[in-house]
Write an enzyme that holds these catalytic residues in place. Structure first.
Site: not given
Ligand code: NAP
Length: 262
Positions: A65, A142, A155, A187-188
């Protein structure tokens, strides 16, 4: 708990890898139909095959996208196939490290557009169908929107705007009964996160350092833990929850200061 997702149709941008893949899987496990919008041909095809072989309902649209017409195309394809849309999960994004001192005005604008534009576009084009279904929208933001990170202006600007749009859309869409919420990971472990870790000389040491700072259980949040919150917000079990910014981060964003004072 029955989530009542049976045969409901959900768009998940970036739904083939990482957090998005966990969301796609969980939707179909709960009987819903996952429409995965993700350019990753291999990851998308693998996930699609996995789920189809389990007789789950899934549809992969291999699109990145970028321009508004990509979001329109994704919505058109979904509606021509399934005739309805019950929810949108805006999830696709990448921390691309466009800073202030070492970035450039052109790169900054590009990063904001890349991380933010399609959040608006997808919901804009899906809105007539969300009105019919009284759908639900979840924006994945985030923790950097709140804490900053350094050297990633584009970002973080996009992630902050996603939180503002969550409140803004929650207000605008009240008359239609459409709920809008944001989920904020910190944090993933995902392919994107691993790529970032690999930029350090000693990724394992860096990972230990981060894990030790996470208040609850000194560990990363799993993609499944993010997906569980998203699925709750998509379902009518969260029927009176809107405009909320939900941190699924083991207390990382807020509890660290309280712990520091002890
Ligand atoms: P990921 O591992 O890179 O997975 C994201 C998926 O989205 C990839 O398959 C990617 O494809 C796809 N994608 C990227 N841009 C897209 C676009 N414009 N249109 C459609 N698909 C696109 O990322 P993740 O870590 O799961 O992150 C998912 C979301 O969580 C992002 O919004 C991120 O900012 C947020 N988040 C993550 C963390 C974390 O710790 N992981 C923390 C805070 C926030 P390609 O790989 O081909 O680009």
């Amino acid at each position: 708990m029955e989530l009542n997702l049976e045969n409901k149709v959900f768009l998940i941008s970036g739904g083939a890898k990482g957090i998005g893949a966990a969301i796609s899987r969980t939707i179909v496990q709960e009987g819903g139909i996952a429409v995965i919008i993700d350019p990753s041909k291999e990851a998308g095809a693998n996930l699609f095959q996995d789920l189809v072989s389990e007789n789950k309902k899934v549809y992969h649209i291999p699109l990145r996208l970028l321009e508004a017409e990509h979001s329109k195309e994704a919505v058109d394809l979904t509606v021509s196939r399934f005739g309805r849309i019950d929810g949108v999960v805006n999830n696709a994004g990448a921390n691309d490290g466009i800073g202030l001192e070492h970035g450039s005005p052109v790169a900054f604008r590009k990063s904001v557009e890349k991380n933010l534009g399609h959040y608006y576009d997808l919901v804009h084009f899906a809105l007539p169908f969300l009105k019919s279904s009284k759908g639900s929208i979840v924006n994945i933001s985030s923790k950097t929107a709140i804490t900053g990170q350094g050297n990633t202006s584009g970002y973080t600007a996009a992630k902050g705007a996603q939180l503002s749009l969550t409140r803004e859309w929650a207000v605008e869409l009240l008359p239609y009964g459409i709920r809008v919420n944001a989920v904020i990971p910190a944090e993933v472990m995902t392919p994107l996160y691993q790529k970032w870790l690999d930029t350090f000389d000693h990724p394992e040491e860096q990972l230990n350092l981060i894990e030790n700072r996470i208040p609850l259980e000194k560990r990363m949040t799993t993609p499944q833990e993010i997906a569980n919150m998203v699925i709750f917000l998509l379902s009518d079990r969260s029927s009176h929850t809107t405009g909320q910014l939900l941190y699924v981060d083991g207390g990382y964003t807020h509890l660290d200061r309280a712990i520091g004072r002890k």
